[in-house]
Write a protein that holds these residues in place. Structure first.
Motif: not given
Length: 190
Positions: A88-106
């Motif tokens: 709620e503070y500053l209306n921040m949003l986190r996205r946690i990907y749980t689909d097995g992907r790797e960290f993006p290079q770019e």
């Protein structure tokens, strides 16, 4: 999935990275000598009425992992391949990907970083009971808390979290946070 969905509020004192310890030096951050000196300069500036290097006083969002200190409530929204944490503070949003992907290079750095998670059935009950998350690609400047405990300027921080419910009271959600940062002499877990 465990009963994470819904709104959660912080227990304990606000604006302390480790809520079990006193503020400022009482946090006992395992800083390198260089970053301990930066921290001491921040504390001296605050003692004189300044704000130290705390980026929040310049209207910069808290970023990870400080955002999880929760000034106002947060809410989990769990989907099959992604979990959202709305703060709620500053209306921040986190996205946690749980689909097995790797960290993006770019990927452009951001205050909340890029988070990849994995649901775990730690108890062997056939139901998930832990969410493990790793966050990278964080934008600077950031501090751990309002006392100005600094993070390294190289933006190489990795934040690892374990979310789980208290076994005796499911109304308590824990977020065990381990930060790996070049300003630290060792990983710091709270």
């Amino acid at each position: 999935y465990p009963a994470f969905e819904g709104q959660w509020i912080r227990m304990g004192p606000i604006e302390r990275y480790d809520p079990t310890k006193p503020p400022a030096r009482g946090q006992q951050p395992p800083l390198t000598p260089e970053y301990q000196a930066i921290f001491e300069a921040n504390l001296a500036d605050v003692a004189k009425g300044g704000f130290g290097d705390d980026p929040v006083y310049s209207c910069i969002p808290e970023g990870m992992p400080r955002a999880m200190n929760l000034i106002l409530p947060m809410e989990f929204v769990i989907k099959r391949n992604i979990t959202y944490i709305h703060m709620e503070y500053l209306n921040m949003l986190r996205r946690i990907y749980t689909d097995g992907r790797e960290f993006p290079q770019e990927e452009a750095p951001s205050w909340m970083g890029y988070s990849i998670g994995k649901w775990i059935d730690e108890s062997g009950s056939g139901h998930f009971d832990v969410l493990e998350v790793e966050t990278r690609n964080l934008k600077n400047p950031r501090t751990y808390d309002a006392s100005g405990v600094p993070m390294h300027k190289d933006s190489q921080t990795t934040v690892k979290e374990r979310f789980y419910l208290d076994k005796s009271n499911p109304d308590i959600l824990y977020d065990q946070v381990t930060t790996i940062d070049h300003a630290l002499t060792r990983p710091w877990t709270v």
